[in-house]
Enzyme design. Sequence first.
Site, short mmCIF file in Angstrom:
data_model
loop_
_atom_site.label_atom_id
_atom_site.label_comp_id
_atom_site.label_asym_id
_atom_site.label_seq_id
_atom_site.Cartn_x
_atom_site.Cartn_y
_atom_site.Cartn_z
N LEU A 244 0.82 -1.23 0.00
CA LEU A 244 0.00 0.00 0.00
C LEU A 244 0.84 1.27 0.00
CD1 LEU A 244 -2.68 -0.88 2.71
CD2 LEU A 244 -3.10 -0.55 0.28
N GLY B 283 6.76 3.64 4.30
CA GLY B 283 7.04 4.64 5.31
C GLY B 283 8.54 4.71 5.54
N LYS B 284 8.92 5.54 6.49
CA LYS B 284 10.35 5.72 6.79
C LYS B 284 10.99 4.41 7.22
CE LYS B 284 9.90 9.18 9.72
NZ LYS B 284 8.60 9.70 9.35
N VAL C 125 3.93 -0.70 4.17
CA VAL C 125 2.56 -0.88 4.66
C VAL C 125 1.86 -1.78 3.64
CG1 VAL C 125 0.42 0.28 5.30
CG2 VAL C 125 2.61 1.43 5.67
N ASP D 74 3.21 16.56 12.05
CA ASP D 74 3.67 16.18 10.72
C ASP D 74 2.50 16.21 9.73
OD1 ASP D 74 5.57 15.51 8.84
OD2 ASP D 74 5.48 13.37 9.23
P1 ATP Z 1 6.47 8.96 6.54
O1 ATP Z 1 7.75 8.69 5.83
O2 ATP Z 1 5.44 9.61 5.63
O3 ATP Z 1 6.59 9.65 7.85
P2 ATP Z 1 5.68 6.57 8.00
O4 ATP Z 1 6.89 5.73 8.17
O5 ATP Z 1 5.22 7.23 9.24
O6 ATP Z 1 5.84 7.54 6.79
P3 ATP Z 1 2.97 6.13 7.15
O7 ATP Z 1 2.89 7.53 6.66
O8 ATP Z 1 2.14 5.75 8.32
O9 ATP Z 1 4.49 5.70 7.42
O10 ATP Z 1 2.64 5.15 5.93
C1 ATP Z 1 3.33 5.20 4.70
C2 ATP Z 1 2.32 5.16 3.54
O11 ATP Z 1 1.56 3.93 3.59
C3 ATP Z 1 1.26 6.26 3.59
O12 ATP Z 1 1.69 7.43 2.93
C4 ATP Z 1 0.07 5.62 2.90
O13 ATP Z 1 0.18 5.75 1.49
C5 ATP Z 1 0.19 4.15 3.26
N1 ATP Z 1 -0.65 3.81 4.42
C6 ATP Z 1 -0.30 3.96 5.72
N2 ATP Z 1 -1.28 3.55 6.55
C7 ATP Z 1 -2.28 3.09 5.75
C8 ATP Z 1 -3.58 2.51 6.01
N3 ATP Z 1 -4.00 2.31 7.23
N4 ATP Z 1 -4.35 2.15 4.96
C9 ATP Z 1 -3.89 2.36 3.69
N5 ATP Z 1 -2.69 2.90 3.38
C10 ATP Z 1 -1.88 3.26 4.39
#
Ligand code: ATP
Length: 319
Positions: free
Chosen positions: A20, A23-24, A28, A137
Amino acid sequence: QITIRKEKWVTDEFEMLEFLGRGKFGEVKRCKEKATGRLLAAKFVSIIKEQERKDVYNEIEIMKSLQHPRLIQLYDVYENPSKKQMCLILELINGGELFERVIDDNFILTERLCELYILQICEGLNFMHKSNILHLDLKPENILCLSKDGHRLKIIDFGLARRFNPAQALKVLFGTPEFVAPEVVSYDKIGYGTDMWSVGVICYVLLSGLSPFMGDNDCETYNNITRAEFDFDDESFVDISDEAKDFINKLLVKDLNKRMLASQSLNHPWLNKSITPTAQPLPDDKIINTKNLRRFVIRRRWQKAVNALLALKRLGLNF
Ligand code: ATP
């Protein structure tokens, strides 16, 4: 109540489906609970440093305390035996990023829809702020659509969120350059208004496709933010209502203490009315040209790809 599951790993109970997002700290994926067939999202987090474990625990603790329809819900957490990986089981959000959706060829963006979107972001934030939590953020990538056809939104990613006690000074040095408030750039005390600044930037971009403080590099962007000067001179704003401009004017205020709060934003005339989405625009609806917004989204996609490469590098995978 969520306890961290250590006796089993996530794949014992969930079937992993398609990717999906990234993330960092990991991927997902869509997943299916084997016992019930329920579809959810699995966010994998690889842990290298002890600080990262603390950060994930902070994210989990904050998500547990935030139960609201505009905020993503956490259902379960797994930690694998080596403790090098965790997996957060989240509510599945099927509609993708808001900004990706509104630039779709078949999508007609109107000011009324922008009102509906910003209203929901402010509702989610109002709940967070009432719970004494700052998101810190807020950016377009963290605003997702619940489904591909409706207009309901969810705020995601509480990775940088913090509990906030107004009596104690809190300072942070992170966030995404284009969306951070002047007090973050100058490493001064932050507060509820810090999130509201980001709402102002998101709103400006949504209505015009232009990023109000974006410079040619991060340093220039930070200088522009510190000056907090912006205008509505571009032709993209010609048809935008005065109420919308007033709403932005009350958010992109340099002094944190003079910025409109989430609770006040819900009472602002731009949002404080019945906003009903219609299948087709109404005759008096102002249709927004998304040409600039497309360019903005493409630029952010590039930025995201660069961030994804940096994230892989962190895991020791070089290209
Ligand atoms: P970032 O680098 O943006 O800080 P992160 O490591 O915190 O990322 P998230 O932003 O939570 O991770 O998730 C990364 C990506 O995965 C999101 O931009 C979104 O596209 C997808 N995603 C995250 N959670 C969900 C969800 N519950 N349902 C569908 N897609 C999701």
